[in-house]
Design an enzyme around this catalytic site. Sequence first.
Site, mmCIF file in Angstrom:
data_model
loop_
_atom_site.group_PDB
_atom_site.id
_atom_site.type_symbol
_atom_site.label_atom_id
_atom_site.label_comp_id
_atom_site.label_asym_id
_atom_site.label_seq_id
_atom_site.Cartn_x
_atom_site.Cartn_y
_atom_site.Cartn_z
ATOM 1 N N TYR A 147 40.742 45.691 97.400
ATOM 2 C CA TYR A 147 39.324 44.563 97.780
ATOM 3 C C TYR A 147 39.466 44.444 99.264
ATOM 4 O O TYR A 147 38.829 44.263 100.002
ATOM 5 C CB TYR A 147 39.243 43.268 96.622
ATOM 6 C CG TYR A 147 39.133 43.738 95.368
ATOM 7 C CD1 TYR A 147 37.915 43.701 94.990
ATOM 8 C CD2 TYR A 147 40.794 42.308 94.825
ATOM 9 C CE1 TYR A 147 38.545 43.972 93.739
ATOM 10 C CE2 TYR A 147 40.026 42.537 93.680
ATOM 11 C CZ TYR A 147 39.335 43.226 92.801
ATOM 12 O OH TYR A 147 39.069 43.317 91.643
ATOM 13 N N LYS A 162 25.001 33.889 110.471
ATOM 14 C CA LYS A 162 24.718 33.582 111.615
ATOM 15 C C LYS A 162 25.169 32.210 111.422
ATOM 16 O O LYS A 162 23.249 31.571 111.767
ATOM 17 C CB LYS A 162 24.400 33.817 112.771
ATOM 18 C CG LYS A 162 24.532 34.371 114.064
ATOM 19 C CD LYS A 162 23.364 34.970 115.093
ATOM 20 C CE LYS A 162 24.014 35.108 116.736
ATOM 21 N NZ LYS A 162 22.707 36.234 116.722
ATOM 22 N N GLU A 191 20.392 43.200 111.221
ATOM 23 C CA GLU A 191 19.922 43.614 110.806
ATOM 24 C C GLU A 191 20.972 45.239 110.523
ATOM 25 O O GLU A 191 21.494 45.832 109.944
ATOM 26 C CB GLU A 191 18.296 44.251 110.635
ATOM 27 C CG GLU A 191 17.709 43.482 110.606
ATOM 28 C CD GLU A 191 17.295 42.195 111.125
ATOM 29 O OE1 GLU A 191 16.275 41.697 111.083
ATOM 30 O OE2 GLU A 191 17.915 42.248 112.392
ATOM 31 N N GLU A 232 25.628 35.042 124.007
ATOM 32 C CA GLU A 232 26.344 35.262 122.528
ATOM 33 C C GLU A 232 26.990 36.783 122.822
ATOM 34 O O GLU A 232 27.959 36.677 122.397
ATOM 35 C CB GLU A 232 25.224 35.580 121.923
ATOM 36 C CG GLU A 232 24.583 34.816 121.145
ATOM 37 C CD GLU A 232 22.821 35.510 120.614
ATOM 38 O OE1 GLU A 232 22.461 34.770 119.350
ATOM 39 O OE2 GLU A 232 22.296 36.565 120.647
#
Length: 126
Positions: free
Chosen positions: A55, A101, A75, A23
Amino acid sequence: MNENKIFLEGLSFFAFHGLHEEEAKLGQRFIIDLTCWADFEKATTSDNYEDTICYGTLAKTVEDVVTNSRFNLLERLAGAICEAVFAMDQRISKINVKVNKPSAPVPVHTGGFGVEVTRARPTNTR
């Protein structure tokens, strides 16, 4: 008191978060949804840009965290997004961030794995 929210949905970024070495090397896509509670009641009647929260600046803040940092855990990524958004604008009182993910390296076909974090602005306890 009125409750006002700004939300950004489906922000998509390529980044290198995750526990596995692959990853970190290969990277993958992350989808972020962000909701911010803020006092922009004045903008509902004034129609003035300075009375709301941009925004584009919110999206750029999220992008900076997602693409310029590296975390093992979703997290922690969600927590870092909350911290950066609170720092961006003092009017934001609460944040909800969802991190998805979609290509998590697991042997199950899914639309994604993710976390959802909701945080109120920390108060000074001096």
